[in-house]
Design a protein around this motif. Sequence first.
Motif, PDB file in Angstrom:
ATOM      1  N   LYS A  14      -1.636  -1.422  10.336  1.00 28.79           N
ATOM      2  CA  LYS A  14      -1.520  -1.604   8.758  1.00 28.79           C
ATOM      3  C   LYS A  14      -0.491  -1.191   8.650  1.00 28.79           C
ATOM      4  O   LYS A  14       0.496  -1.492   7.498  1.00 28.79           O
ATOM      5  N   VAL A  17       2.821  -2.769   8.820  1.00 24.80           N
ATOM      6  CA  VAL A  17       2.674  -4.140   7.998  1.00 24.80           C
ATOM      7  C   VAL A  17       3.678  -3.312   7.027  1.00 24.80           C
ATOM      8  O   VAL A  17       4.349  -4.655   5.799  1.00 24.80           O
ATOM      9  N   THR A  21       6.558  -4.513   3.888  1.00 22.26           N
ATOM     10  CA  THR A  21       6.587  -5.250   2.890  1.00 22.26           C
ATOM     11  C   THR A  21       7.366  -4.841   1.749  1.00 22.26           C
ATOM     12  O   THR A  21       7.575  -4.896   0.361  1.00 22.26           O
ATOM     13  N   VAL A  28       6.373 -10.725   0.823  1.00 25.15           N
ATOM     14  CA  VAL A  28       5.211 -10.582   1.974  1.00 25.15           C
ATOM     15  C   VAL A  28       4.744 -11.622   3.049  1.00 25.15           C
ATOM     16  O   VAL A  28       3.691 -11.601   3.938  1.00 25.15           O
ATOM     17  N   ALA A  32       3.952 -11.152   6.994  1.00 28.07           N
ATOM     18  CA  ALA A  32       2.732 -11.950   7.794  1.00 28.07           C
ATOM     19  C   ALA A  32       2.918 -13.000   8.340  1.00 28.07           C
ATOM     20  O   ALA A  32       3.004 -12.724   9.565  1.00 28.07           O
ATOM     21  N   VAL A  42      -2.776  -9.595   4.012  1.00 24.69           N
ATOM     22  CA  VAL A  42      -1.437  -8.248   4.060  1.00 24.69           C
ATOM     23  C   VAL A  42      -1.273  -7.807   3.101  1.00 24.69           C
ATOM     24  O   VAL A  42      -1.013  -6.808   1.656  1.00 24.69           O
ATOM     25  N   TRP A  45      -4.102  -5.608   2.395  1.00 23.21           N
ATOM     26  CA  TRP A  45      -3.481  -3.879   2.592  1.00 23.21           C
ATOM     27  C   TRP A  45      -3.011  -3.460   1.388  1.00 23.21           C
ATOM     28  O   TRP A  45      -2.601  -2.423   1.279  1.00 23.21           O
TER      29      TRP A  45
END
Length: 134
Positions: A14, A17, A21, A28, A32, A42, A45
């Motif tokens: 997490k 990722v 971004t 995003v 993804a 995403v 998160w």
Amino acid sequence: MARQTHRVYSLEFKQQVVQETLEPGTSVSVVARRHDMNANVVFEWKRLYREGKLKLPGIEAARTSSTELLPVNVIDLPVPMPRPVQLAENESPSTAGNVPPSVCEIEVEIGKRRVRIRGLPLERAESFLQECLK
């Protein structure tokens, strides 16, 4: 009927990722797709990160919310006066309707990005800003 499974992601994944971004110009949706996941996950998160609920190693959370205030500077610019118009014999200056609407310039700067909009009527600029800041 086949039962769909819920994917469980590690905290480290997490964080990776969300970190991707945060790179300037990164979408995003692209991040993804790169990880074969739904963009809504995403976005969730990223929301957790902004709220300080998902910490990234070595990075202070960028806390933002819809109630956070941004600095706004109002700059009065001179409005060019229109050339005089020849009035008809029965017309007075107050009935000629030659007064230009108030115009303004909006400049928004966030980080390295700057957006400047010039020549908007004052009423349109106010509604534009109100809509943007919701």
